[in-house]
Design an enzyme around this catalytic site. Sequence first.
Site: not given
Length: 228
Positions: A9-10
């Site tokens: 995940f960013d």
Amino acid sequence: MIKYNTIMFDVDDTILDFKRGEEVALKSLLGEIGAPQNSHIISEYRKINKMLWRDFEKGDTDRDYIFTNRFTMLFKKYGIEVDGVQMEQKYRSYLDMQHEQVDGACEVLDYLHSKCLLYVVTNGVSSTQYKRLSDANMNRYFDKIFVSDDIGYQKPMREFFETVTAEIPEYDPKKTLIVGDSLGADILGGINVGIDTCWLNRFGEEASEIVPNYEIKSLNEIFNIVKK
Ligand SMILES: [Mg+2]
């Protein structure tokens, strides 16, 4: 059952609402130095900042250049001369306090973290990112947090992802997904290393030549993608 055993995940504008936090931090900074806190100056800042980060992602500048120059460039437009480094420090202290979540983030992470390995992959300043994730009580969901600052390479560079995947136990690109809001950093980065990509497009940005496997408007749509 879920389709992936690893999901990256960013952070900014993927699980933490950076736009909202940025606006609060900018208004606090403008207030502190007695500048007008209007939407024009904030959108000018965003334009300059976006351009500088794009250059950074392409490898044309380094991060220090962004942090030394973004406020001098902004205030110059309004005829105000400032010490860019000092402005940056003040801004960062306000930004560090912002950790508003993107809608659905905790729900999604809470569901996924017992079912697969979760990693943070973020371009940013280590101390800021660790503090915000910890304040948002989100770091507990992740097996490891990877910040470009510590790695020495940034998304979308292959070297960034090679450093990350080298630390993932039993890494299988076919069972790995990256979720992020940036086509140029997250989606291109995922494509570069041959993993599936999911573009979070909350603001209806136009498609480009960088084509993700999935496009979603809200994080909750991840459930439909990962369940099998
Ligand atoms: Mg982002």
